[in-house]
Design a protein around this motif. Structure first.
Motif, PDB file in Angstrom:
ATOM      1  N   ALA A  23       3.944  10.836  -1.539  1.00 12.46           N
ATOM      2  CA  ALA A  23       3.216   9.872  -2.376  1.00 12.46           C
ATOM      3  C   ALA A  23       4.110   8.688  -2.734  1.00 12.46           C
ATOM      4  CB  ALA A  23       2.653  10.543  -3.642  1.00 12.46           C
ATOM      5  N   ALA A  24       4.754   8.131  -1.723  1.00 18.17           N
ATOM      6  CA  ALA A  24       5.715   7.041  -1.942  1.00 18.17           C
ATOM      7  C   ALA A  24       4.989   5.702  -2.061  1.00 18.17           C
ATOM      8  CB  ALA A  24       6.726   7.001  -0.801  1.00 18.17           C
ATOM      9  N   VAL A  25       4.918   5.186  -3.273  1.00 19.72           N
ATOM     10  CA  VAL A  25       4.254   3.900  -3.508  1.00 19.72           C
ATOM     11  C   VAL A  25       5.243   2.772  -3.234  1.00 19.72           C
ATOM     12  CG1 VAL A  25       2.721   4.878  -5.266  1.00 19.72           C
ATOM     13  CG2 VAL A  25       4.879   3.828  -5.951  1.00 19.72           C
ATOM     14  N   GLY A  62      -5.126  -2.276   5.038  1.00 12.61           N
ATOM     15  CA  GLY A  62      -6.290  -1.481   5.370  1.00 12.61           C
ATOM     16  C   GLY A  62      -6.144  -0.083   5.122  1.00 12.61           C
ATOM     17  N   MET A  73       2.390   7.722   9.979  1.00  9.19           N
ATOM     18  CA  MET A  73       2.301   8.040  11.400  1.00  9.19           C
ATOM     19  C   MET A  73       3.378   7.279  12.193  1.00  9.19           C
ATOM     20  SD  MET A  73      -1.033   7.806  13.862  1.00  9.19           S
ATOM     21  CE  MET A  73      -1.987   8.507  12.538  1.00  9.19           C
ATOM     22  N   ILE A 107       3.659  14.183   9.662  1.00 14.45           N
ATOM     23  CA  ILE A 107       2.858  13.231   8.880  1.00 14.45           C
ATOM     24  C   ILE A 107       2.390  13.878   7.576  1.00 14.45           C
ATOM     25  CG2 ILE A 107       0.750  11.845   8.852  1.00 14.45           C
ATOM     26  CD1 ILE A 107       1.006  11.627  11.870  1.00 14.45           C
ATOM     27  N   LEU A 115       0.806  -1.226   0.000  1.00 12.45           N
ATOM     28  CA  LEU A 115       0.000   0.000   0.000  1.00 12.45           C
ATOM     29  C   LEU A 115       0.840   1.277   0.000  1.00 12.45           C
ATOM     30  CD1 LEU A 115      -2.795  -1.088   2.503  1.00 12.45           C
ATOM     31  CD2 LEU A 115      -2.913  -1.012   0.013  1.00 12.45           C
ATOM     32  N   GLY A 116       2.169   1.123   0.114  1.00  7.27           N
ATOM     33  CA  GLY A 116       3.009   2.305   0.108  1.00  7.27           C
ATOM     34  C   GLY A 116       2.954   3.072   1.425  1.00  7.27           C
ATOM     35  N   LEU A 117       3.510   4.292   1.371  1.00  6.21           N
ATOM     36  CA  LEU A 117       3.589   5.109   2.588  1.00  6.21           C
ATOM     37  C   LEU A 117       2.281   5.876   2.767  1.00  6.21           C
ATOM     38  CD1 LEU A 117       5.546   5.912   4.882  1.00  6.21           C
ATOM     39  CD2 LEU A 117       6.333   7.779   3.428  1.00  6.21           C
ATOM     40  N   HIS A 118       1.241   5.149   3.190  1.00  2.86           N
ATOM     41  CA  HIS A 118      -0.053   5.801   3.414  1.00  2.86           C
ATOM     42  C   HIS A 118      -0.131   6.279   4.860  1.00  2.86           C
ATOM     43  CE1 HIS A 118      -2.069   2.204   5.341  1.00  2.86           C
ATOM     44  NE2 HIS A 118      -1.047   1.626   4.755  1.00  2.86           N
ATOM     45  N   ALA A 119      -1.324   6.644   5.308  1.00  8.09           N
ATOM     46  CA  ALA A 119      -1.430   7.359   6.579  1.00  8.09           C
ATOM     47  C   ALA A 119      -0.819   6.616   7.772  1.00  8.09           C
ATOM     48  CB  ALA A 119      -2.899   7.702   6.855  1.00  8.09           C
ATOM     49  N   ARG A 120      -1.148   5.346   7.922  1.00  7.11           N
ATOM     50  CA  ARG A 120      -0.660   4.676   9.137  1.00  7.11           C
ATOM     51  C   ARG A 120       0.854   4.489   9.165  1.00  7.11           C
ATOM     52  NH1 ARG A 120      -2.461  -0.123   9.734  1.00  7.11           N
ATOM     53  NH2 ARG A 120      -3.924   0.176   8.027  1.00  7.11           N
ATOM     54  N   MET A 171       3.080  12.491   3.824  1.00  6.13           N
ATOM     55  CA  MET A 171       2.025  12.133   2.877  1.00  6.13           C
ATOM     56  C   MET A 171       2.259  12.797   1.523  1.00  6.13           C
ATOM     57  SD  MET A 171       0.204  10.047   4.540  1.00  6.13           S
ATOM     58  CE  MET A 171      -1.078   9.827   3.333  1.00  6.13           C
TER      59      MET A 171
END
Lengths: 97, 158
Positions: free
Chosen positions: A59-61, A97, A23, A52, A15-20, A56
Motif C-alpha cells: 500500500a505504498a502511496v 488511470g 506489475m 505483484i 497514484l502510488g504503487l498501484h496495480a500497473r 500490492m
C-alpha cells in the motif's frame, strides 16, 4: 560469489504503487537472477519484489519510502533497474488511470 | 482497511454464472446497481472503463484471482463486489490459469491512497491459499460473509 546491494527509493507518482506500476516493478525484478525484496521504512516486513500480490500489500502511496534489497550475482543491476523505474514515476502522471 | 469496509454484502455472488471475463464484469456491476451503490445510468460507462483497464494489462495476478477495477471521478465512496466462479473464467491471467475469485473494485479517482489500502486488504487475504480455498467452497452469501469477518478479525489491525 553472492552479492548484496540495497537502496532507498521514494514513490513519486501521484497514484502510488498501484496495480500497473506493481506489475512493471515485478517484471523488472524477474529479469534478474537475484532475490529482490522491498520493505517500507516504517514497517518490518519485506516483500518479494517479483510478486505483484505482495507488492500490492505494501500500500505504498506517493511519498512512501521503500528499501530495495537484492541478494545474488546481479544484485546491483536489479537494484539499479528498480531505482530507475521509481525515479521515472513508472512513466505515469501524464496518463493516470 | 477491512474487507467488510469495502465489500457490499448484496454484491456478493458465490455462484457467479459467467463464462467470460466481460460477462463476469457486467454481472458484478449489475450487482452493485441492484444494491443501489451505482447508478444504473452509469452502467455501460463503468463496464467499458473496467474492460479498457483489463486490456492494458490483466488484473488476473495469478492463483485464480482477479481484481478488475476502475477509478472514477463521480465515485465518492470506495466499494467492491465479489464473484466466485467455480468453473473458472479465462481472464488472460498472468499465470495463464483460469480465474475463480473476482474482487471488482470501484474507487474514487481523487483518493488514490484509499484504492491502495483496499488493494492491500484484498491481497493480504487472497495471497493466502486457505482463504482462497474457503472462498471457493462457500455456497451462500452468508458463508462468504462469515469468511470475510474471520479474515478481518485475524489481521490484528494490519
Amino acid at each position: 560469489m553472492s552479492n548484496t546491494d540495497s537502496a532507498i527509493v521514494t514513490i513519486s507518482n501521484r497514484l502510488g504503487l498501484h496495480a500497473r506500476p506493481a506489475m512493471m516493478l515485478a517484471e523488472a525484478a524477474m529479469r534478474y537472477e537475484s532475490d529482490v525484496t522491498l520493505q517500507r521504512l516504517d514497517q518490518e516486513k519485506a516483500v518479494d519484489a517479483k510478486s505483484i500480490m505482495q507488492l500490492m500489500m505494501l500500500a505504498a502511496v506517493c511519498g512512501t519510502e521503500l528499501k530495495v534489497e537484492a541478494h545474488g550475482s546481479d544484485a546491483a543491476e536489479s537494484v539499479a533497474a528498480i531505482q530507475e523505474l521509481v525515479k521515472n514515476s513508472f512513466n505515469e502522471d501524464s496518463l493516470d488511470g | 482497511m477491512k474487507l467488510l469496509d469495502l465489500i457490499v454484502k448484496d454484491a456478493i455472488d458465490p455462484n457467479l454464472e459467467a463464462t467470460t471475463r466481460d460477462e463476469a464484469i457486467g454481472l458484478l456491476i449489475d450487482k452493485l446497481i441492484d444494491a443501489k451503490v451505482l447508478d444504473k445510468a452509469q452502467r455501460d460507462d463503468f463496464i467499458k472503463a473496467i474492460i479498457k483497464r483489463e486490456r492494458r494489462g490483466s488484473t488476473g495476478f495469478g492463483h485464480g484471482v482477479a481484481v478488475p477495477h476502475v477509478k472514477h471521478p463521480e465515485i465518492e465512496t470506495l466499494t467492491a463486489a465479489v464473484g466466485v466462479c467455480k468453473d473458472g473464467i479465462d481472464f488472460n491471467a498472468l499465470d495463464g490459469q483460469p480465474v475463480h475469485s473476482i474482487f471488482l473494485i470501484i474507487s474514487p479517482e481523487q483518493k488514490p491512497e484509499e484504492h491502495l489500502e483496499a488493494m492491500e486488504a484484498v491481497f493480504s487475504h487472497l495471497s493466502q491459499e486457505t482463504f482462497r480455498s474457503f472462498l471457493l467452497q462457500a455456497n451462500t452469501i452468508e458463508e462468504v460473509m462469515t469468511l470475510l469477518e474471520e479474515a478481518d478479525s485475524s489481521t490484528l489491525g494490519s
